[in-house]
Design an enzyme around this catalytic site. Structure first.
Site, PDB file in Angstrom:
ATOM      1  N   GLU A 192       1.917   4.047  -6.454  1.00  0.00           N
ATOM      2  CA  GLU A 192       0.587   4.654  -6.478  1.00  0.00           C
ATOM      3  C   GLU A 192       0.743   6.175  -6.478  1.00  0.00           C
ATOM      4  O   GLU A 192       1.517   6.727  -5.700  1.00  0.00           O
ATOM      5  CB  GLU A 192      -0.235   4.182  -5.273  1.00  0.00           C
ATOM      6  CG  GLU A 192      -0.390   2.668  -5.249  1.00  0.00           C
ATOM      7  CD  GLU A 192      -1.040   2.136  -3.982  1.00  0.00           C
ATOM      8  OE1 GLU A 192      -1.618   2.949  -3.213  1.00  0.00           O
ATOM      9  OE2 GLU A 192      -0.969   0.919  -3.750  1.00  0.00           O
ATOM     10  N   GLU A 200       1.742   5.587   2.495  1.00  0.00           N
ATOM     11  CA  GLU A 200       0.697   5.803   1.497  1.00  0.00           C
ATOM     12  C   GLU A 200      -0.563   6.438   2.114  1.00  0.00           C
ATOM     13  O   GLU A 200      -1.605   5.789   2.208  1.00  0.00           O
ATOM     14  CB  GLU A 200       0.340   4.498   0.794  1.00  0.00           C
ATOM     15  CG  GLU A 200       0.053   3.312   1.700  1.00  0.00           C
ATOM     16  CD  GLU A 200      -0.353   2.075   0.921  1.00  0.00           C
ATOM     17  OE1 GLU A 200      -1.244   2.170   0.054  1.00  0.00           O
ATOM     18  OE2 GLU A 200       0.237   1.009   1.185  1.00  0.00           O
ATOM     19  N   HIS A 213      -8.884   0.015  -3.826  1.00  0.00           N
ATOM     20  CA  HIS A 213      -8.860  -1.261  -4.543  1.00  0.00           C
ATOM     21  C   HIS A 213      -9.994  -1.383  -5.551  1.00  0.00           C
ATOM     22  O   HIS A 213     -10.419  -2.484  -5.893  1.00  0.00           O
ATOM     23  CB  HIS A 213      -8.913  -2.424  -3.544  1.00  0.00           C
ATOM     24  CG  HIS A 213      -7.743  -2.479  -2.619  1.00  0.00           C
ATOM     25  ND1 HIS A 213      -7.722  -3.248  -1.470  1.00  0.00           N
ATOM     26  CD2 HIS A 213      -6.535  -1.856  -2.666  1.00  0.00           C
ATOM     27  CE1 HIS A 213      -6.559  -3.093  -0.862  1.00  0.00           C
ATOM     28  NE2 HIS A 213      -5.824  -2.247  -1.562  1.00  0.00           N
TER      29      HIS A 213
END
Length: 400
Positions: free
Chosen positions: A260, A356, A230
């Site tokens: 992503e 992820e 982040h």
């Protein structure tokens, strides 16, 4: 002049993200839970639950907002600064409170709940100050924390939600390709991020001409900035051989999706390639595990074992995936559906979850940087459906 504590200001036509029946279905399930627990009224204060049950995504700017649900009413409570917009974007009724007298907000809430009732509230959102005011104004007979109940409901997506999420995932792919096209040595992170954001906002406006447009964003990180998932965008200029992290996040009617990917500028060194390929392999292995009957904890342990066998587990930084729906980087989360060791939720058809895996290799170590792949999967009756289309891995994502 007679100044009211609250009033109704309704003008224009209602425009909602979903058909009215979708909201009726959500409220019917909620009211059944309320009846079973003896709850007379729910006072929702979070952006995610107000949006989920009404369609209205508020902009607080320091002011309190709410959705009050009883067995017969669903009423959003909004500030006068928003005029009739909350009513136009709410499934049910709307009351506007005035600010000439402090706590008119709670007087408006009381007008719907009544005093001395059993009140459902969100213990994970209501501040101590507002909790005290609720007790003072509503004088509840009892309170019940409904945050866990509503979270479980939001984890199971309707057909309408899945259709929206599928479209959102396609928008994320559009942003991904725009980011890829903007990458070259010497370009700043911020310039690449803006290319992806602009492409997504144009695509959203094309697909959803009646929506409200806000909150879509891109995190595009390079070099050492890839170490955290982040980390915000900076003005760092890309260099040949840099590891990159592409993150596109379209927001449509409060619904979040993401793409992503790991990339490299022009070339990738052997040590980095080895770690990247291992993370891609973990990504593919993890996706194969997402099926009905699997628990979040079991999936996590299997991926942990996969990394441990390759001496990479020490580089893992967080869980391997999470739910999708009404959530954002600044509101909402369905924490009961995350791929972590401490979550025992069992996957069921209709859930939507990401895979992820991320490895962060420290600076000064061969192959340093943050590696992350991210796909969105719908749990089906027999397995899963991957609704992310942008390719992952070295073959497509070494950008020359």
């Amino acid at each position: 002049m007679d100044r009211p504590e609250f009033y109704r200001f309704h003008q224009g036509e209602k425009t909602l993200p979903f058909e009215p029946q979708e909201y009726q279905n959500r409220l019917t399930r909620l009211r059944a839970e309320m009846k079973a627990r003896g709850i007379d009224a729910c006072v929702f204060t979070s952006m995610h639950n107000v949006a989920y049950y009404s369609g209205f995504l508020y902009c607080a700017f320091g002011r309190p907002y709410a959705l009050v649900v009883t067995q017969t009413e669903d009423v959003t409570i909004s500030a006068g600064i928003d005029a009739a917009q909350p009513w136009r974007r709410s499934h049910g009724d709307n009351i506007t409170y005035t600010d000439w007298q402090r706590n008119n907000y709670w007087r408006a809430v009381l007008s719907v709940t009544g005093a001395g009732k059993t009140i459902g509230r969100e213990a994970d959102h209501l501040t101590l100050t507002q909790c005290d005011l609720m007790d003072s104004f509503l004088s509840p007979k009892a309170t019940v924390d409904v945050a866990p109940i509503t979270m479980r409901q939001r984890m199971h997506k309707s057909a309408a939600e899945i259709a929206l999420i599928r479209s959102c995932a396609q928008v994320a792919d559009v942003g991904g390709y725009a980011v890829r096209d903007a990458i070259k040595a010497g370009t700043r992170e911020i310039d690449v991020a803006m290319a992806g954001r602009n492409a997504m906002e144009l695509e959203i406006a094309k697909r959803f001409p009646d929506a409200e447009y806000r909150d879509t964003w891109v995190w595009f990180q390079s070099g050492i900035n890839t170490d955290g998932a982040h980390n915000p965008v900076t003005g760092r200029a890309l260099q040949r051989g840099d590891i990159l992290s592409l993150n596109t996040f379209p927001m449509i009617s409060a619904y979040y999706t993401a793409l992503e990917r790991t990339l490299f500028v022009e070339t990738v060194d052997p040590a980095s390639l080895k770690i990247w390929e291992a993370n891609v392999a973990a990504h593919e292995f993890g996706m194969s595990l997402l099926k009905p009957g699997a628990s979040c904890a079991d999936v996590t342990e299997q991926i942990n074992t996969f990394f441990a066998e390759r001496d990479l587990l020490q580089y893992r930084t967080f869980g391997y995936g999470h739910s999708f729906g009404v959530l954002s980087h600044y509101y909402g989360r369905e924490a009961g559906l995350e791929l972590r060791e401490d979550i025992d939720t069992v996957l069921k058809p209709g859930m939507v979850i990401s895979m992820e895996p991320m490895l962060t290799v420290p600076e000064g170590t061969l192959g340093s940087g943050g590696y992350r792949e991210h796909d969105i999967l719908i749990i089906t009756e027999n397995g899963n459906e991957n609704i992310t289309s942008y390719p992952y891995g070295p073959e497509f994502n070494v950008i020359s």
